[in-house]
Design an enzyme around this catalytic site. Sequence first.
Site, PDB file in Angstrom:
ATOM      1  N   ASP A 108      48.930  -7.788  44.871  1.00 48.06           N
ATOM      2  CA  ASP A 108      48.254  -8.298  44.057  1.00 48.06           C
ATOM      3  C   ASP A 108      47.206  -7.244  43.517  1.00 48.06           C
ATOM      4  O   ASP A 108      47.865  -6.202  42.958  1.00 48.06           O
ATOM      5  CB  ASP A 108      47.442  -9.354  44.733  1.00 48.06           C
ATOM      6  N   ARG A 109      45.903  -7.377  43.842  1.00 49.18           N
ATOM      7  CA  ARG A 109      44.956  -6.196  43.073  1.00 49.18           C
ATOM      8  C   ARG A 109      45.171  -4.889  43.805  1.00 49.18           C
ATOM      9  O   ARG A 109      45.460  -4.006  42.921  1.00 49.18           O
ATOM     10  CB  ARG A 109      43.529  -6.474  43.410  1.00 49.18           C
ATOM     11  N   HIS A 153      40.773 -17.425  36.757  1.00 52.19           N
ATOM     12  CA  HIS A 153      39.972 -16.492  37.347  1.00 52.19           C
ATOM     13  C   HIS A 153      40.179 -15.196  36.522  1.00 52.19           C
ATOM     14  O   HIS A 153      39.019 -14.505  36.548  1.00 52.19           O
ATOM     15  CB  HIS A 153      40.134 -16.439  38.993  1.00 52.19           C
ATOM     16  N   TYR A 213      38.115  -6.920  38.797  1.00 50.96           N
ATOM     17  CA  TYR A 213      38.728  -7.901  37.663  1.00 50.96           C
ATOM     18  C   TYR A 213      38.001  -7.393  36.375  1.00 50.96           C
ATOM     19  O   TYR A 213      38.974  -7.503  35.344  1.00 50.96           O
ATOM     20  CB  TYR A 213      38.401  -9.297  38.097  1.00 50.96           C
ATOM     21  N   HIS A 273      52.788 -16.484  47.404  1.00 52.77           N
ATOM     22  CA  HIS A 273      52.136 -15.177  46.745  1.00 52.77           C
ATOM     23  C   HIS A 273      51.969 -14.422  47.994  1.00 52.77           C
ATOM     24  O   HIS A 273      52.018 -13.108  47.767  1.00 52.77           O
ATOM     25  CB  HIS A 273      50.959 -15.575  46.038  1.00 52.77           C
TER      26      HIS A 273
END
Length: 293
Positions: A108-109, A153, A213, A273
């Site tokens: 992910d990030r 988001h 983000y 995920h």
Amino acid sequence: MTPLSIPGFTEHRVRVADDVALNAAVGGTGTPVVLLHGFPQTHLMWRHVAARLATDHTVICPDLRGYGASDKPAETGPDVYSKRTMGRDVVRLAAALGHDRFVLAGHDRGALVAFRAAMDHPEAVSGALFLDVLPTLDMWEALRGVSAGVGFHLYLMAQAPGLPEEMIRASADRFFGHFLDAWTKDPQAIPADVRDHYLTASAAAVPSIVADYRASAGVDVDHDTTDRDAGNRLAMPVTVLQQDWGAALGFQAQDLWSAWTDHLRHRTVSCGHFMAEEDPTLIAEEIRSLTTR
């Protein structure tokens, strides 16, 4: 700040910039691997994978800048939370722990940080694993129409400072908990105490998470665009594991990743995920295979 830990690992605090020190859990011996967590989590997401790898590898699991028990500098400019800056943090962390070259895995990030670290520091990253993500530039280009609602988001946290932070703080547990619940196929993979840990850590880091983000909607796109225009590609062996969500969103993830590397191994997996917690044996095997490619 971290009430839970990876058994057998020791937590270190390592300065990687004048105003930033990272918290990192380190364990095992052997060929080094660095594991970067995603949103809305901390290094604890790697607890099962790290334990498996530590039998024959030195495993380094940091909290990213702005997350967990790592420092959370104020967003004084776009570069503070750029993936270029966060990737440099990781390379400096590994070097401070005695490792100038390592396999790097990110979810992910953390996968976006790993991607930028691998692009900017090919001399340090010998192999890269990316879990359930697209490069930043491709992600923004792929999201369109009603299917982009899955990434609401991303658009919220891309807004100017103020409103997104206020809205998320107003219901932090519900906001972060939504992703932990909606993105998990096996709810038992994130037990209650771990879930509470993630929620507590995320609620305490709202400004820095939003800044992370926000950077992905600005400076990170610029960096990816510069590399794509210049024809820059990942030089090391690359493995990408993803859910079967590409077709539903109207693109083929493997094709997008192939544009960034000639050394791609791409697999579609059946778990959710949070695959490092849902299928840690598979993830550990894929990371271990990168150490020999």
